[in-house]
Scaffold this motif. Structure first.
Motif, mmCIF file in Angstrom:
data_model
loop_
_atom_site.group_PDB
_atom_site.id
_atom_site.type_symbol
_atom_site.label_atom_id
_atom_site.label_comp_id
_atom_site.label_asym_id
_atom_site.label_seq_id
_atom_site.Cartn_x
_atom_site.Cartn_y
_atom_site.Cartn_z
ATOM 1 N N VAL A 224 -11.540 38.826 -43.576
ATOM 2 C CA VAL A 224 -11.204 39.972 -42.736
ATOM 3 C C VAL A 224 -9.835 40.493 -43.146
ATOM 4 N N SER A 225 -9.790 41.774 -43.542
ATOM 5 C CA SER A 225 -8.527 42.386 -43.939
ATOM 6 C C SER A 225 -7.756 42.878 -42.720
ATOM 7 N N SER A 226 -8.420 43.623 -41.855
ATOM 8 C CA SER A 226 -7.799 44.100 -40.615
ATOM 9 C C SER A 226 -8.901 44.388 -39.609
ATOM 10 N N VAL A 227 -8.517 44.445 -38.331
ATOM 11 C CA VAL A 227 -9.476 44.673 -37.246
ATOM 12 C C VAL A 227 -9.114 45.974 -36.548
ATOM 13 N N GLY A 237 -11.780 38.792 -30.364
ATOM 14 C CA GLY A 237 -10.711 37.929 -30.846
ATOM 15 C C GLY A 237 -10.728 37.677 -32.342
ATOM 16 N N LEU A 238 -11.468 38.477 -33.115
ATOM 17 C CA LEU A 238 -11.453 38.333 -34.579
ATOM 18 C C LEU A 238 -10.081 38.742 -35.099
ATOM 19 N N LEU A 239 -9.550 37.996 -36.063
ATOM 20 C CA LEU A 239 -8.211 38.252 -36.592
ATOM 21 C C LEU A 239 -8.232 38.462 -38.098
ATOM 22 N N ALA A 240 -7.225 39.195 -38.595
ATOM 23 C CA ALA A 240 -7.059 39.347 -40.045
ATOM 24 C C ALA A 240 -6.896 37.974 -40.673
ATOM 25 N N GLY A 241 -7.580 37.751 -41.784
ATOM 26 C CA GLY A 241 -7.538 36.466 -42.475
ATOM 27 C C GLY A 241 -8.702 35.560 -42.146
ATOM 28 N N ASP A 242 -9.436 35.868 -41.074
ATOM 29 C CA ASP A 242 -10.618 35.058 -40.732
ATOM 30 C C ASP A 242 -11.679 35.182 -41.817
ATOM 31 N N VAL A 281 -13.634 28.443 -35.639
ATOM 32 C CA VAL A 281 -13.505 29.055 -34.323
ATOM 33 C C VAL A 281 -14.795 29.794 -33.990
ATOM 34 N N ALA A 282 -15.331 29.557 -32.788
ATOM 35 C CA ALA A 282 -16.558 30.225 -32.351
ATOM 36 C C ALA A 282 -16.207 31.497 -31.585
ATOM 37 N N LEU A 283 -16.911 32.595 -31.912
ATOM 38 C CA LEU A 283 -16.687 33.884 -31.262
ATOM 39 C C LEU A 283 -18.015 34.516 -30.877
ATOM 40 N N ALA A 284 -18.069 35.130 -29.702
ATOM 41 C CA ALA A 284 -19.232 35.923 -29.297
ATOM 42 C C ALA A 284 -18.880 37.392 -29.483
ATOM 43 N N ILE A 285 -19.590 38.082 -30.389
ATOM 44 C CA ILE A 285 -19.235 39.463 -30.737
ATOM 45 C C ILE A 285 -20.443 40.372 -30.529
ATOM 46 N N GLN A 286 -20.225 41.513 -29.878
ATOM 47 C CA GLN A 286 -21.269 42.509 -29.701
ATOM 48 C C GLN A 286 -21.369 43.350 -30.972
ATOM 49 N N GLY A 294 -16.541 46.307 -36.464
ATOM 50 C CA GLY A 294 -15.253 46.955 -36.266
ATOM 51 C C GLY A 294 -14.110 46.298 -37.007
ATOM 52 N N PHE A 295 -14.356 45.817 -38.221
ATOM 53 C CA PHE A 295 -13.271 45.251 -39.028
ATOM 54 C C PHE A 295 -13.408 45.723 -40.469
ATOM 55 N N TYR A 296 -12.306 45.606 -41.215
ATOM 56 C CA TYR A 296 -12.294 45.951 -42.629
ATOM 57 C C TYR A 296 -12.234 44.653 -43.433
ATOM 58 N N SER A 297 -12.949 44.652 -44.561
ATOM 59 C CA SER A 297 -13.031 43.421 -45.345
ATOM 60 C C SER A 297 -12.123 43.461 -46.559
ATOM 61 N N ASN A 298 -11.741 42.301 -46.999
ATOM 62 C CA ASN A 298 -10.968 42.138 -48.225
ATOM 63 C C ASN A 298 -11.866 41.434 -49.239
#
Length: 437
Positions: A224-227, A237-242, A281-286, A294-298
């Motif tokens: 993940v580059s940015s959210v 709760g997704l973060l850059a670098g994930d 880390v576990a995340l529930a995402i719609q 809704g994130f940009y990839s690297n």
């Protein structure tokens, strides 16, 4: 605005190419003492003209070519009123055949030199960046629709082309390969080697611009580059670098896996596991209704880059320039063999404008101009009356046999050539127009 930029680049590119081509004819003619009456970029009506010495320099309103009017030469103007009189020493027809041959070759030679200089400059300025074979085969390829039709599958590792080793990803769909015959790939799939054959008419499908990015690509590991602020990914709760590990228990190592997986899970909530600094880390995402989070990839594929020394750039640029000519020859062979549709292979001004694109990128501009310079040289060398190549054929005949074709023959040949060229121009313009719809 994009259309204006495309047209602007086309007009500038054609003006440069036509200008240097006609300049080549003019300089050669003047160096042998021939009178040059007119030098024009573009065809009449004139929008600017200036007389300097014996020559009128002008810009025409129709920017699809240009011309040099040399006294005593039967050219596209078909001006033959002076040919009944004895030739003056400054006329084209009064000069030895070898001088006339150099004059007719002048435009072609300058176009070749221009193309070589441009390609050398691009090599020196940009170097090269590529995906090496070993990096490619660490991850394999993504096969899109046309790639699957060819016989590839996502995850394939390509071992060889026609039984020979290769260096980089770009070799897999190089122009030389696409214009060849009876080509095949050796592929490692699920631990077994399989053969994937390329049909001889595959270039016909590839020639369709929308298919060129629809064949194969390297598989891309990613993070993940940015959210995007306020997006579903941000809320979860997704973060850059994930780095995604899995979605709903299915492993997600590559971007194509995530993209295709989310596409089937639109408007649903997913259970994602991401790697964050070595912890899972576990995340529930719609998932949005368009299949995004809704994130940009690297993209994290290891490319190899290198710069060229001046000597290396000269070698690389010269090779790339003449490769354009070789590919044109192979393309003509494909058309004659019926492996490609002429309608998809010949481009007129409308389609050429799209090659430049709707944004002004100087690297791309000069790359297209260099390519067109070599294509223009090749096309002008074809033995068609009214083209430089037609004049070269007649002058070579005169030098070899010592017999000059009659003025009446040259005039009629010029008329035939003009009919051929005008018919070809009409065909490509109509073909370009049809391809827009």
């Amino acid at each position: 605005m994009e259309t204006i930029i495309m047209v602007g680049q086309l007009l500038l590119g054609l003006s440069i190419l036509v200008g240097v081509h006609e300049w080549g004819h003019m300089v050669a003619a003047k160096s042998f003492g021939m009178r040059v009456e007119k030098f024009s970029i573009g065809f009449p009506p004139k929008i600017w003209a200036k007389q300097i010495g014996e020559t009128e320099y002008s810009i025409g309103a129709i920017p699809l070519g240009g011309f040099v009017k040399i006294t005593g030469m039967i050219d596209e103007s078909l001006d033959t009123k002076t040919l009944s009189a004895e030739p003056e020493p400054y006329e084209f027809r009064a000069k030895p055949a070898w001088q006339r041959l150099i004059v007719m070759m002048g435009g072609i030679i300058v176009n070749v030199i221009t193309g070589i200089i441009i390609f050398i400059g691009l090599a020196l300025a940009n170097g090269e960046t590529f995906v090496p074979k070993d990096v490619l085969n660490q991850h394999g390829i993504v096969a899109y629709d046309l790639g699957e039709q060819l016989g590839f599958k996502t995850g394939d590792k390509i071992l060889a082309i026609n039984g020979q080793d290769y260096d980089r990803f770009a070799d897999l769909l190089s122009p030389d390969l696409l214009l060849g015959s009876d080509n095949y790939y050796t592929v490692l799939r699920d631990g077994e080697e399989v053969r994937v054959d390329m049909p001889n008419d595959f270039i016909d499908k590839f020639a369709d611009k929308k298919n060129r990015v629809n064949v194969i690509n390297p598989r891309m590991p990613f993070s993940v580059s940015s959210v995007a602020q306020g997006s579903n990914a941000d809320k979860a709760g997704l973060l850059a670098g994930d780095r995604f590990v899995s979605i709903n228990g299915v492993a997600m190592n590559y971007y194509d896996e995530l993209s295709s997986g989310l596409d089937t899970l639109r408007s649903t909530e997913i259970q994602a596991v991401v790697d964050r600094d070595g912890e899972q880390v576990a995340l529930a995402i719609q998932v949005d209704e368009d299949g995004t989070l809704g994130f940009y990839s690297n993209q994290e594929l290891e490319f190899t880059s290198r710069n060229f020394s001046f000597g290396e750039a000269v070698s690389e640029g010269t090779y790339n320039a003449f490769a354009v000519v070789w590919l044109n020859i192979k393309g003509f062979q494909k058309m004659i063999a019926g492996d490609v549709d002429v309608r998809k292979s010949l481009s007129g001004p409308i389609r050429i404008a799209t090659f430049f694109g709707g944004t002004w990128d100087w690297n791309n501009f000069w790359r297209i101009v260099g390519l067109l310079s070599m294509v223009l040289a090749f096309m002008n060398f074809l033995p068609i009356p009214a083209l430089d190549g037609g004049h070269v054929v007649f002058l070579t005949w005169e030098i070899v046999t010592g017999k000059k074709p009659s003025d009446r023959f040259l005039e009629n040949a010029q008329k035939v050539g003009m009919v051929i060229l005008l018919s070809l121009m009409a065909f490509v313009i109509i073909n370009d127009t049809i391809s827009l719809f």
